[in-house]
Design an enzyme around this catalytic site. Structure first.
Site, short mmCIF file in Angstrom:
data_model
loop_
_atom_site.label_atom_id
_atom_site.label_comp_id
_atom_site.label_asym_id
_atom_site.label_seq_id
_atom_site.Cartn_x
_atom_site.Cartn_y
_atom_site.Cartn_z
N ASP A 82 -11.85 31.47 -31.30
CA ASP A 82 -10.43 31.19 -31.10
C ASP A 82 -10.20 30.60 -29.69
O ASP A 82 -10.89 31.00 -28.74
CB ASP A 82 -9.68 32.52 -31.26
CG ASP A 82 -8.19 32.37 -31.48
OD1 ASP A 82 -7.75 31.29 -31.88
OD2 ASP A 82 -7.47 33.37 -31.26
N HIS A 83 -9.27 29.68 -29.54
CA HIS A 83 -8.80 29.16 -28.24
C HIS A 83 -9.86 29.02 -27.17
O HIS A 83 -9.86 29.76 -26.17
CB HIS A 83 -7.70 30.07 -27.68
CG HIS A 83 -6.42 29.94 -28.40
ND1 HIS A 83 -5.60 28.85 -28.30
CD2 HIS A 83 -5.81 30.79 -29.27
CE1 HIS A 83 -4.54 29.02 -29.06
NE2 HIS A 83 -4.65 30.18 -29.67
N GLY A 181 1.55 37.14 -29.43
CA GLY A 181 2.11 38.42 -28.99
C GLY A 181 3.30 38.81 -29.86
O GLY A 181 3.59 38.16 -30.86
N HIS A 208 -0.40 29.72 -35.63
CA HIS A 208 -0.77 30.69 -34.60
C HIS A 208 0.35 31.70 -34.43
O HIS A 208 1.47 31.47 -34.87
CB HIS A 208 -1.06 29.97 -33.28
CG HIS A 208 -2.44 29.41 -33.22
ND1 HIS A 208 -3.40 29.90 -32.39
CD2 HIS A 208 -3.03 28.42 -33.93
CE1 HIS A 208 -4.54 29.24 -32.57
NE2 HIS A 208 -4.33 28.31 -33.50
N SER A 211 1.56 37.53 -35.70
CA SER A 211 2.11 38.90 -35.59
C SER A 211 3.63 38.86 -35.47
O SER A 211 4.16 38.11 -34.65
CB SER A 211 1.55 39.60 -34.34
OG SER A 211 0.17 39.81 -34.48
N ASN A 230 -3.24 33.01 -38.10
CA ASN A 230 -3.95 33.85 -37.12
C ASN A 230 -3.16 35.12 -36.85
O ASN A 230 -1.96 35.06 -36.55
CB ASN A 230 -4.08 33.11 -35.79
CG ASN A 230 -5.06 31.96 -35.86
OD1 ASN A 230 -5.66 31.70 -36.89
ND2 ASN A 230 -5.23 31.28 -34.74
N VAL A 231 -3.84 36.25 -36.91
CA VAL A 231 -3.19 37.53 -36.60
C VAL A 231 -4.07 38.30 -35.62
O VAL A 231 -5.23 38.58 -35.92
CB VAL A 231 -2.96 38.39 -37.86
CG1 VAL A 231 -2.14 39.63 -37.50
CG2 VAL A 231 -2.27 37.59 -38.96
N ALA A 232 -3.50 38.64 -34.47
CA ALA A 232 -4.26 39.40 -33.47
C ALA A 232 -3.50 40.64 -33.02
O ALA A 232 -3.92 41.78 -33.25
CB ALA A 232 -4.57 38.50 -32.26
N THR A 233 -2.34 40.44 -32.39
CA THR A 233 -1.63 41.55 -31.73
C THR A 233 -1.31 42.71 -32.67
O THR A 233 -1.55 43.87 -32.34
CB THR A 233 -0.32 41.02 -31.10
OG1 THR A 233 -0.65 39.90 -30.27
CG2 THR A 233 0.35 42.07 -30.25
P1 13P Z 1 -0.73 37.02 -32.47
O1 13P Z 1 -1.41 37.82 -31.40
O2 13P Z 1 0.69 36.77 -32.18
O3 13P Z 1 -0.98 37.60 -33.83
O4 13P Z 1 -1.41 35.56 -32.45
C1 13P Z 1 -2.74 35.41 -32.84
C2 13P Z 1 -3.21 34.03 -32.65
O5 13P Z 1 -2.54 33.07 -32.89
C3 13P Z 1 -4.61 33.87 -32.19
O6 13P Z 1 -4.92 32.55 -31.93
#
Ligand code: 13P
Length: 288
Positions: A82-83, A181, A208, A211, A230-233
């Site tokens: 990612d990124h 975020g 992106h 979340s 994409n889901v991270a936070t």
């Molecule tokens: P979030 O943390 O908002 O879910 O975004 C994740 C993301 O886009 C990773 O590239």
């Protein structure tokens, strides 16, 4: 199965009007829980790690865990970086077995973004690895990447078409109003812009900042051409909250399995919800 490139699964998603979930994972247990969720839903899956996590765990450890997961399941799994702004980290991850990489030169002027992306596309194409690039600038905080609201920039549809044409990039992440975020209010997604970009660009598009986007807005964005979310936070929060709950109830707990098992369960449940929301449940066969 072995790890697969994300190209075919994302093209199938764009053609089929659904999105594949890409979950950022930071530990073995997070990776396992994401895979369990996708396997239960019979969904294609993209596991992804940030550059920070590559530096924390090692690309080889992450790739070994993802390869083991792929060998144990029948769903197609891709491993994505990612990124990334660093060419040498991209090379390192491809050598370790990543099947997809993001070159993020969105902070640079258009021509420089084109130059860097084209360089990665040429390298990755030679070894069957997918590439994602960003146009515009997604706001918020993702790992070491911090983009202030004032610096966030939406992608221009004509530039998107020119960029894909000039780079041959197989996957595009246009900034359309989401942010990394948790949102303070509701996200301000520019749906008309997604529509205009999708009309000019036929490669799969990436959403992106998955979340905290209200469900109806995710469905709408996916229906307009967003083929990867994409889901991270949110996953980090449910995972960490489950661990905190164990320690709140038993501050002396010292067996990692005792707090990792509920954390895995919580992440799996959250991942399953996103998979169902994106419409990719039952779609594993599309990319098998
Ligand atoms: P979030 O943390 O908002 O879910 O975004 C994740 C993301 O886009 C990773 O590239």
């Amino acid at each position: 199965m072995t790890l697969v490139s994300s190209t075919a699964m994302l093209q199938a998603a764009r053609a089929g009007g659904y999105a594949v979930c890409a979950f950022n994972v930071h530990t073995l247990e997070m990776l396992q829980a994401a895979v369990e969720a996708a396997a239960e839903a019979d969904a294609p899956l993209i596991l992804q790690s940030t550059v920070g996590t590559v530096k924390h765990l090692g690309a080889d450890y992450i790739a070994a865990a993802a390869k083991t997961a792929a060998a144990r399941t029948r769903i197609p799994i891709a491993l994505h970086l990612d990124h990334c702004t660093e060419f040498d980290v991209i090379v390192q991850c491809i050598r370790a077995g990543y099947t997809s990489v993001m070159i993020d030169a969105s902070h640079d002027p258009f021509e420089e973004n084109v130059r860097q992306t084209r360089r990665v596309v040429e390298l990755a194409a030679a070894v069957g690895v997918n590439v994602e690039a960003e146009l515009g600038r997604v706001g918020g905080v993702e790992d070491d990447l911090v983009v202030a609201d004032a610096d966030a920039l939406l992608a221009d549809p004509d530039e998107c078409a020119a960029f894909v044409e000039a780079t041959g990039v197989p996957t595009l992440a246009p900034a359309i109003g989401t942010a990394h975020g948790i949102y303070k209010g509701e996200p301000n997604i520019d749906f008309a812009r997604i529509e205009r970009i999708a009309a000019k660009v036929d490669v799969p598009l990436v959403l992106h900042g998955g979340s905290g986007i209200p469900e109806a807005q995710v469905r709408r964005a996916v229906s307009l051409g967003m083929a990867k979310m994409n889901v991270a936070t949110e996953l980090r929060i449910v995972f960490s909250d489950a661990i905190k709950a164990v320690f709140a109830a038993n501050p002396d707990e010292n067996d990692p399995r005792k707090y990792m098992i509920p954390a895995k369960k919580a992440l799996k449940a959250a991942a399953l919800e996103k998979i169902r929301l994106c419409g990719c449940a039952g779609k594993a066969a599309d990319a098998r």
